[in-house]
Design a protein around this motif. Structure first.
Motif, PDB file in Angstrom:
ATOM      1  N   PRO A 100     -35.164  57.729 -58.226  1.00  0.00           N
ATOM      2  CA  PRO A 100     -35.608  58.907 -57.449  1.00  0.00           C
ATOM      3  C   PRO A 100     -37.262  58.873 -57.502  1.00  0.00           C
ATOM      4  N   THR A 101     -37.801  59.648 -56.471  1.00  0.00           N
ATOM      5  CA  THR A 101     -39.280  59.885 -56.543  1.00  0.00           C
ATOM      6  C   THR A 101     -39.327  61.408 -56.803  1.00  0.00           C
ATOM      7  N   ALA A 102     -40.812  61.794 -57.443  1.00  0.00           N
ATOM      8  CA  ALA A 102     -40.992  63.361 -57.465  1.00  0.00           C
ATOM      9  C   ALA A 102     -42.101  63.721 -56.490  1.00  0.00           C
ATOM     10  N   CYS A 103     -41.758  64.505 -55.676  1.00  0.00           N
ATOM     11  CA  CYS A 103     -42.994  64.783 -54.797  1.00  0.00           C
ATOM     12  C   CYS A 103     -43.456  66.063 -55.021  1.00  0.00           C
ATOM     13  N   HIS A 104     -44.686  66.012 -55.084  1.00  0.00           N
ATOM     14  CA  HIS A 104     -45.553  67.371 -55.573  1.00  0.00           C
ATOM     15  C   HIS A 104     -46.239  67.907 -54.309  1.00  0.00           C
ATOM     16  N   LYS A 128     -27.581  58.226 -63.652  1.00  0.00           N
ATOM     17  CA  LYS A 128     -28.109  57.284 -64.541  1.00  0.00           C
ATOM     18  C   LYS A 128     -29.345  56.465 -63.882  1.00  0.00           C
ATOM     19  N   THR A 129     -30.169  57.560 -63.505  1.00  0.00           N
ATOM     20  CA  THR A 129     -31.396  57.305 -62.664  1.00  0.00           C
ATOM     21  C   THR A 129     -32.668  57.714 -63.426  1.00  0.00           C
ATOM     22  N   LYS A 130     -33.771  57.281 -63.442  1.00  0.00           N
ATOM     23  CA  LYS A 130     -35.096  57.923 -63.836  1.00  0.00           C
ATOM     24  C   LYS A 130     -35.913  58.141 -62.707  1.00  0.00           C
ATOM     25  N   ILE A 131     -36.871  59.038 -62.760  1.00  0.00           N
ATOM     26  CA  ILE A 131     -37.876  58.984 -61.614  1.00  0.00           C
ATOM     27  C   ILE A 131     -38.761  57.707 -61.748  1.00  0.00           C
ATOM     28  N   SER A 132     -39.065  57.168 -60.675  1.00  0.00           N
ATOM     29  CA  SER A 132     -40.027  56.176 -60.727  1.00  0.00           C
ATOM     30  C   SER A 132     -41.143  56.314 -60.296  1.00  0.00           C
ATOM     31  N   MET A 133     -41.663  57.412 -59.501  1.00  0.00           N
ATOM     32  CA  MET A 133     -42.850  57.578 -59.091  1.00  0.00           C
ATOM     33  C   MET A 133     -43.169  58.998 -59.011  1.00  0.00           C
TER      34      MET A 133
END
Length: 126
Positions: free
Chosen positions: A22-26, A99-104
């Motif tokens: 996933p990505t994190a959008c701000h 089973k994921t981590k934020i990629s960006m």
């Protein structure tokens, strides 16, 4: 298979296969839609099955994107550019471990002033 739902359970979904990181959008639109920043994974449309779709309300937040939320409990669920072959799913809506981590982190230049990003993950201003 990954399963998810809204807060009240009126909308449920499954995703076949592994979830992309996933990505994190701000950006301000994502922050307003979710109440904080948006963390989501983009999956092929063909991999997603939605039950209770009659309870999904779509809000067109731009000419190219609509956002889906439960019309009963208000849970933010989907980020959908209908002209593309994928749909974004909010990470908080998954019921099972991803089973994921934020990629960006993206649109960091637009983030809220009330928090810092200190997880060491790559940050893009846009």
């Amino acid at each position: 298979m990954h399963k998810g739902s809204c807060l009240c359970g009126a909308v449920t979904f499954t995703v076949e296969g592994e979830l992309p990181a996933p990505t994190a959008c701000h950006c301000s639109k994502c922050r307003k839609h979710t109440g904080h920043y948006e963390a989501g994974t983009d999956v092929p449309r063909a991999a997603v099955s939605i039950a209770g779709e009659e309870h999904v309300t779509w809000f067109h937040s731009s000419e190219t994107v609509r956002r889906g939320f439960c019309s009963i409990c208000g849970s933010s669920l989907f980020f959908d550019p209908p002209h593309l072959d994928w749909i974004g799913i909010m990470m908080g809506a998954f019921d099972t471990p991803t089973k994921t981590k934020i990629s960006m982190h993206i649109f960091v230049a637009d983030k809220g002033d009330y928090y810092d990003i200190a997880d060491g993950v790559r940050q893009n201003l846009q």
